[in-house]
Design an enzyme around this catalytic site. Sequence first.
Site, short mmCIF file in Angstrom:
data_model
loop_
_atom_site.label_atom_id
_atom_site.label_comp_id
_atom_site.label_asym_id
_atom_site.label_seq_id
_atom_site.Cartn_x
_atom_site.Cartn_y
_atom_site.Cartn_z
CE LYS A 182 -1.77 2.98 2.96
NZ LYS A 182 -1.90 4.14 2.08
N GLY A 194 6.87 5.91 7.91
CA GLY A 194 5.92 7.01 8.00
C GLY A 194 6.13 7.76 9.30
CD GLU A 252 14.01 2.62 9.50
OE1 GLU A 252 14.24 3.72 10.06
OE2 GLU A 252 14.69 1.61 9.70
CB CYS A 264 12.98 10.43 7.57
SG CYS A 264 13.80 9.39 6.38
CD GLU A 296 9.81 14.07 10.92
OE1 GLU A 296 8.75 13.46 11.10
OE2 GLU A 296 10.78 13.58 10.32
P1 NAD Z 1 2.00 8.75 7.66
O1 NAD Z 1 2.34 8.06 8.92
O2 NAD Z 1 0.88 9.71 7.65
O3 NAD Z 1 1.67 7.69 6.54
C1 NAD Z 1 2.55 6.67 6.19
C2 NAD Z 1 1.77 5.54 5.54
O4 NAD Z 1 0.92 4.95 6.54
C3 NAD Z 1 0.85 5.99 4.41
O5 NAD Z 1 0.83 5.01 3.40
C4 NAD Z 1 -0.48 6.08 5.10
O6 NAD Z 1 -1.58 5.96 4.22
C5 NAD Z 1 -0.41 4.90 6.05
N1 NAD Z 1 -1.34 4.96 7.18
C6 NAD Z 1 -1.91 6.06 7.74
N2 NAD Z 1 -2.74 5.67 8.74
C7 NAD Z 1 -2.69 4.32 8.81
C8 NAD Z 1 -3.31 3.36 9.65
N3 NAD Z 1 -4.19 3.69 10.58
N4 NAD Z 1 -3.01 2.05 9.45
C9 NAD Z 1 -2.11 1.69 8.49
N5 NAD Z 1 -1.52 2.56 7.66
C10 NAD Z 1 -1.80 3.87 7.83
O7 NAD Z 1 3.35 9.44 7.14
P2 NAD Z 1 3.55 10.34 5.84
O8 NAD Z 1 2.95 11.68 6.14
O9 NAD Z 1 3.13 9.63 4.61
O10 NAD Z 1 5.15 10.45 5.77
C11 NAD Z 1 5.86 11.40 6.48
C12 NAD Z 1 6.55 10.76 7.67
O11 NAD Z 1 7.34 9.66 7.23
C13 NAD Z 1 7.51 11.68 8.37
O12 NAD Z 1 7.33 11.60 9.77
C14 NAD Z 1 8.88 11.15 8.00
O13 NAD Z 1 9.89 11.42 8.91
C15 NAD Z 1 8.61 9.71 7.85
N6 NAD Z 1 9.63 9.07 7.01
C16 NAD Z 1 10.56 8.26 7.61
C17 NAD Z 1 11.54 7.66 6.88
C18 NAD Z 1 12.55 6.77 7.55
O14 NAD Z 1 13.11 5.92 6.87
N7 NAD Z 1 12.80 6.91 8.82
C19 NAD Z 1 11.58 7.84 5.51
C20 NAD Z 1 10.64 8.66 4.91
C21 NAD Z 1 9.64 9.26 5.69
#
Ligand code: NAD
Length: 478
Positions: free
Chosen positions: A172, A225, A247, A281, A380
């Site tokens: 997804k 995420g 992550e 990130c 963040e």
């Molecule tokens: P997010 O947590 O909103 O979403 C991440 C993913 O989770 C999306 O596909 C989203 O649809 C899904 N999701 C949301 N709610 C869910 C639920 N209840 N159950 C299952 N899946 C769900 O994050 P985002 O806004 O897409 O990304 C930004 C974040 O990602 C930032 O905090 C960033 O630091 C982090 N990030 C971390 C890394 C790393 O490797 N550490 C890399 C890139 C981004």
Amino acid sequence: MGVQQNYIGGKWTDGATAKDNVNPSDLKDVIGSYAQADATGVAAAVDAAKAAAHGWNRSTPQQRYDVLEFVGNEIMARREELGRLLSREEGKTLPEGIGEATRAAQIFKFFAGEALRIQGEKLASVRPGVEVEITREPVGIVGIITPWNFPIAIPAWKIAPALAYGNCVVFKPADLVPGCAWALAEILSRAGLPEGVFNLVMGRGSVVGEAILNADALGAISFTGSVETGKHVAATCAGRLAKVQLEMGGKNPFVVLDDADLNVAVNCAVNSAFFSTGQRCTASSRLIVTEGIHDKFVGAMTDAIKALKVDDALKDGTQIGPVVDQSQLDQDVSSIGIGQSEGAKLAFGGARLQRATPGFYLQPALFTECTNEMRISREEIFGPVASTIRVKDYDEALAVANDTPFGLSAGICTQSLKHATDFKRNSEAGMVMVNLPTAGVDFHVPFGGRKGSSYGPREQGRYAAEFYTTVKTAYTSA
Ligand code: NAD
């Protein structure tokens, strides 16, 4: 324009609804319409993966190599086209988009090789006449949930090892960037995989993501995420004893010592704080600077930021593209307001910008006179906003660098071997950079952090085997 469908059990399948994918550089530009699955779609993908798992678990290294090599070669050949799509849907600049597509190709090709190198061990038992073998087997079916900020590289660094080690996948992508995910799925659909081994289900986290987390057949979930969603993913997986890898966010420090080369320090800080619109990130959002170089550094940084070209991601010469969407933009602007209300000095930037096309443009912002206790230094922001923190000496810099709930990446700029060595040893981050930006990593070595940034085994390189395989110990009496 038709709707781009989900890919379930080897077939292109309609979703319950569809959603437009809009270009953040030009809100009038609709890239396409993408299917949105519901729980039924996820159930179908899980069933298809279950049916395929037995066969794929037993596939040969050659079969897996061939699939991954095909995907890597095709992405590499189409990196300019895919990079353009990426920049158009996510907003990073075209060179960054092409660079990310190239990275995805390299990752697939790396794991093609890893499929040929799955290792075990054979030991003599402590009992006479008995031999012990330790082998790595696939986990089974892996659920993969990815964020919007690396629309092709993050899916690649999860899907490629999952397949290399013999797992089936239910994938997804983030709602904001279905274009690259769909293009990747389309390549995978022609790569020679048996039907059901790889499945794409696009849609909302609260619907599709939740259904993936709660699918009992998925023995492992790999998630990248936000921290908030990550904690929910971990709790749900723990509740049904599924393996989990997270992550998440960062508040990465970049330390500049008095003896740093000023040009190197400014280039590293500008790159890692503001490139990709600060939406990485591994971005440096805390610039921790010792007294002797502080004012020179802030002056040179301000000049460098003023010169940055913020514009349409696809336009020649753009250095900073737009923020990804309205809600991220609101979060960035609100964080800038919080910084000002906390008493930090906005040395430059932070204004909304108008360009030829309607988009989410924001001037990169630099705060000075920050303390490490301010919210802008602790939470963040995930936008082009950095805080500068003045410190007395190296010891205070290290203490401030480590004083954070996160621990993904940490950098130092110095010409002192002693301080560089000490920082590498004592930084509480998973990745440490000396005279390099905190963002920007190799594809053949582990990626991940500590504390609130990561949870579970590392991703990438041969360390990926920890998550995507399970160990078996077999005893034989000859
Ligand atoms: P997010 O947590 O909103 O979403 C991440 C993913 O989770 C999306 O596909 C989203 O649809 C899904 N999701 C949301 N709610 C869910 C639920 N209840 N159950 C299952 N899946 C769900 O994050 P985002 O806004 O897409 O990304 C930004 C974040 O990602 C930032 O905090 C960033 O630091 C982090 N990030 C971390 C890394 C790393 O490797 N550490 C890399 C890139 C981004």
